[in-house]
Structures are given as C-alpha cells and as structure tokens.
Design an enzyme around this catalytic site. Structure first.
Site, mmCIF file in Angstrom:
data_model
loop_
_atom_site.group_PDB
_atom_site.id
_atom_site.type_symbol
_atom_site.label_atom_id
_atom_site.label_comp_id
_atom_site.label_asym_id
_atom_site.label_seq_id
_atom_site.Cartn_x
_atom_site.Cartn_y
_atom_site.Cartn_z
ATOM 1 N N LYS A 74 -15.632 -7.752 5.070
ATOM 2 C CA LYS A 74 -14.471 -8.152 5.862
ATOM 3 C C LYS A 74 -14.693 -7.813 7.330
ATOM 4 C CE LYS A 74 -11.057 -7.230 2.211
ATOM 5 N NZ LYS A 74 -9.852 -6.424 1.877
ATOM 6 N N SER A 76 -3.137 -7.424 3.301
ATOM 7 C CA SER A 76 -3.496 -7.180 4.701
ATOM 8 C C SER A 76 -3.989 -8.467 5.355
ATOM 9 C CB SER A 76 -4.567 -6.097 4.805
ATOM 10 O OG SER A 76 -4.063 -4.858 4.386
ATOM 11 N N ARG A 121 -2.396 -6.471 -7.830
ATOM 12 C CA ARG A 121 -1.361 -7.491 -7.641
ATOM 13 C C ARG A 121 -1.452 -8.623 -8.642
ATOM 14 N NH1 ARG A 121 -2.995 -8.616 -1.648
ATOM 15 N NH2 ARG A 121 -4.895 -8.480 -2.834
ATOM 16 N N HIS A 172 0.841 -1.203 0.000
ATOM 17 C CA HIS A 172 0.000 0.000 0.000
ATOM 18 C C HIS A 172 0.872 1.249 0.000
ATOM 19 C CE1 HIS A 172 -3.123 -2.563 2.308
ATOM 20 N NE2 HIS A 172 -3.602 -2.408 1.090
#
Length: 160
Positions: free
Chosen positions: A42, A132, A95, A18
């Site tokens: 989440k 994360s 990614r 990030h």
C-alpha cells in the site's frame, strides 16, 4: 501471567471500525498493543509517526483504558514484535469473507512461527463498510469523513 495482545494494522488512517475493535479488545487483556505496521503493498497517505499520534489521540478521546500501548513496527515479522513484548495473541477485525480468506493463511503461519494465536473480531455493523482506503478516497475528493473516523483524524484530514 500477564495476558498481552496485539492489534496490528496500517491504520492509514485509523477508522471508527478500528477504534471499535480496540475498545472491545482492551478489557479482555492486561495489556493491548496497537501496532502500526508498514504494508509494502500500500502507498501510505500518512507517515507512520503521524498515524501513531492520531491513534494515541483517538484512544485517549475514546476513553479506552490505560492498558493500551501504541507503537510502530517496521523491522522483521510481526510475530517478532509479539515475542519482544510477550504477546501471545493477535487481534484482527474481520469485515467480510474476503478478510477471512486474506487473514487465515497469515494466522496459521504466525501460529507456526511463534505460537501466536489470532483472534478474529467481527465489526460493529455500523462500521462494517468502512475501510481506511475508502476514507482516504473520500478525503482526497473533498468529502466529509467525520462519520467514519475519530474526531482527531477528521480534524487532521480537514486541516490538510
């Protein structure tokens, strides 16, 4: 006309990946907003206020320019935040092809709703495998997260 962009994310916690995107995007815009958003899909490890504080520390420690604003947004659409601050661009780190597939429909809808374009930035290969979620899992099992997160985050997670 000021060029304002937004880097949104749950940042739970912020990773070196990030931070890499933030550091590379900051010089491209007059103002760069790093916005912690709530992701209802989440379960968060850190409260939003803690995430904002850790991002501020990481940005400061990383020497990112003074054009970075750290904020949170949990009411309404992300494009509403963009409209409120005058941002015309969202910056998203990508990614893999999975990220492209996930982000593309949102990019199209954000453009349709508010004329906000999305710019995809590829990761530094050294951080392409870090998420994360992975950091949370390593931390929960007592592993060393220092290779994956800014120093402020590592210190916070190790103290927890």
């Amino acid at each position: 006309m000021r060029r304002i962009a937004v880097v949104p994310g749950s940042f739970d916690p912020i990773t070196l990946g990030h931070l890499d995107v933030i550091e590379r995007a900051a010089p491209l815009y007059d103002e760069l907003h790093v916005v912690v958003v709530h992701n209802p899909d989440k379960e968060a490890l850190l409260p939003i206020a803690q995430r904002v504080s850790l991002i501020e520390s990481a940005v400061k420690d990383g020497g990112v320019g003074g054009n970075v604003v750290v904020a949170s947004w949990s009411v309404g659409l992300l494009v509403d935040y963009c409209t409120d601050v005058g941002a015309s661009v969202l910056i998203k780190g990508i990614r893999s092809q999975v990220d492209v597939a996930y982000e593309t429909p949102m990019a199209i809808v954000n453009r349709d709703l508010a004329g906000v374009e999305t710019v995809f930035m590829l990761p530094n290969p050294a951080h392409a495998h870090v998420s994360s979620s992975l950091v949370r899992q390593v931390a929960a099992l007592g592993g060393d997260v220092t290779p994956y997160v800014p120093q402020a985050v590592a210190g916070f997670l190790n103290a927890s």
